[in-house]
Design an enzyme around this catalytic site. Structure first.
Site, PDB file in Angstrom:
ATOM      1  N   ARG A  81       0.860  -1.192   0.000  1.00 28.42           N
ATOM      2  CA  ARG A  81       0.000   0.000   0.000  1.00 28.42           C
ATOM      3  C   ARG A  81       0.890   1.233   0.000  1.00 28.42           C
ATOM      4  O   ARG A  81       1.623   1.461   0.966  1.00 28.42           O
ATOM      5  CB  ARG A  81      -0.891   0.007   1.232  1.00 28.42           C
ATOM      6  CG  ARG A  81      -1.870   1.178   1.336  1.00 28.42           C
ATOM      7  CD  ARG A  81      -2.636   1.129   2.645  1.00 28.42           C
ATOM      8  NE  ARG A  81      -3.321  -0.155   2.822  1.00 28.42           N
ATOM      9  CZ  ARG A  81      -3.802  -0.590   3.986  1.00 28.42           C
ATOM     10  NH1 ARG A  81      -3.657   0.148   5.087  1.00 28.42           N
ATOM     11  NH2 ARG A  81      -4.413  -1.763   4.059  1.00 28.42           N
ATOM     12  N   HIS A 126       1.709  -1.985   5.687  1.00 25.65           N
ATOM     13  CA  HIS A 126       1.517  -2.325   4.274  1.00 25.65           C
ATOM     14  C   HIS A 126       2.497  -1.563   3.381  1.00 25.65           C
ATOM     15  O   HIS A 126       2.911  -2.070   2.337  1.00 25.65           O
ATOM     16  CB  HIS A 126       0.094  -1.986   3.835  1.00 25.65           C
ATOM     17  CG  HIS A 126      -0.933  -2.994   4.245  1.00 25.65           C
ATOM     18  ND1 HIS A 126      -1.196  -4.132   3.516  1.00 25.65           N
ATOM     19  CD2 HIS A 126      -1.775  -3.025   5.308  1.00 25.65           C
ATOM     20  CE1 HIS A 126      -2.160  -4.822   4.109  1.00 25.65           C
ATOM     21  NE2 HIS A 126      -2.530  -4.172   5.202  1.00 25.65           N
ATOM     22  N   GLU A 191      -7.569  -7.458  13.609  1.00 28.38           N
ATOM     23  CA  GLU A 191      -8.049  -7.802  12.265  1.00 28.38           C
ATOM     24  C   GLU A 191      -7.662  -9.235  11.934  1.00 28.38           C
ATOM     25  O   GLU A 191      -6.463  -9.545  11.834  1.00 28.38           O
ATOM     26  CB  GLU A 191      -7.452  -6.851  11.220  1.00 28.38           C
ATOM     27  CG  GLU A 191      -7.843  -5.400  11.418  1.00 28.38           C
ATOM     28  CD  GLU A 191      -7.136  -4.452  10.467  1.00 28.38           C
ATOM     29  OE1 GLU A 191      -7.548  -3.279  10.397  1.00 28.38           O
ATOM     30  OE2 GLU A 191      -6.167  -4.876   9.798  1.00 28.38           O
ATOM     31  N   HIS A 194      -5.203  -9.697   8.596  1.00 28.98           N
ATOM     32  CA  HIS A 194      -3.970  -8.900   8.435  1.00 28.98           C
ATOM     33  C   HIS A 194      -2.756  -9.645   8.985  1.00 28.98           C
ATOM     34  O   HIS A 194      -2.743 -10.053  10.146  1.00 28.98           O
ATOM     35  CB  HIS A 194      -4.171  -7.575   9.184  1.00 28.98           C
ATOM     36  CG  HIS A 194      -2.997  -6.664   9.187  1.00 28.98           C
ATOM     37  ND1 HIS A 194      -2.996  -5.453   8.533  1.00 28.98           N
ATOM     38  CD2 HIS A 194      -1.786  -6.749   9.794  1.00 28.98           C
ATOM     39  CE1 HIS A 194      -1.843  -4.841   8.742  1.00 28.98           C
ATOM     40  NE2 HIS A 194      -1.091  -5.617   9.499  1.00 28.98           N
TER      41      HIS A 194
END
Length: 218
Positions: A81, A126, A191, A194
């Site tokens: 990301r 990320h 999460e 993740h």
């Protein structure tokens, strides 16, 4: 920031397309689409592809092979990301009054709480290139395993150890977690989807190049 840091953050030479390492992988890159918690395509996502560091991609190949033997395929929601995407999230949280996706992704929280509770970070793992968001698909049905909450559903219900889910949903979460942790990835506590490579090659670099195959061909 020094010129050296800028060059390092723009250097995609250590990255690969995950599909080159795992040809059968399923990709639903949510931040290239508008179906995400913001409701718009996110800055920096120029193509719907998963990119990772070479080390993380190699580990994912092993995980995919193990999952296939068990009757599952990997489905990727997000991988590398860029920093511009993280900035988009932060500005959305601070300045944007739009909450049209709230019923789908954070119905029980206010936008500011998404940052306070760790669902969205001002600097994301990320962006270091070795973190992946994923789930498992049943090869017989082609459907995702029921994890008790969807990807990016920001709630206690998405915590991996939440016992408000059914036994089957909890077993599915633990199956994914077991596959990932046995191959060098670490989970986080809020999460279930993740995971970050424990021995990531760039632990201190937050890259800025876009998500696009073109950056790998330069």
């Amino acid at each position: 920031m020094t010129d050296f840091q800028k060059r390092a953050e723009a250097d995609a030479s250590g990255f690969v397309l995950l599909s080159d390492y795992v040809p059968g992988i399923v990709q639903e890159i949510r931040y290239f689409s508008t179906y995400n918690f913001v409701g718009d395509r996110i800055d920096g996502y120029e193509a719907p592809c998963a990119m990772l560091t070479r080390e993380a991609a190699r580990a994912m190949k092993t995980i995919a092979n193990q999952a296939n033997v068990m009757g599952y395929r990997l489905k990727i929601f997000d991988a590398y990301r860029p920093a511009s995407a993280v900035k988009h999230f932060v500005l959305w949280g601070i300045e944007d009054l739009d909450q049209r996706m709230k019923p789908f992704f954070y119905p029980g929280l206010e936008k500011q709480e998404l940052f306070q509770r760790g669902y969205i970070a001002s600097k994301s793992s990320h962006s270091r290139g070795s973190t992946v968001d994923l789930t498992l698909l049943d090869m017989r049905t082609g459907k995702e395993l029921d994890m008790g909450s969807p990807f990016d559903y920001f709630s206690d219900l998405s915590h991996p150890d939440c016992r408000a889910v059914t036994e089957e949903q909890f077993r599915n979460r633990m199956l994914l977690q077991d596959l990932m942790t046995k191959n060098g990835f670490q989970p986080i506590d809020c999460e279930w989807w993740h995971f970050t490579l424990e021995n990531e090659p760039y632990p201190d670099t937050y890259f800025s190049f876009p998500v696009s195959p073109d950056v790998l061909r330069r």
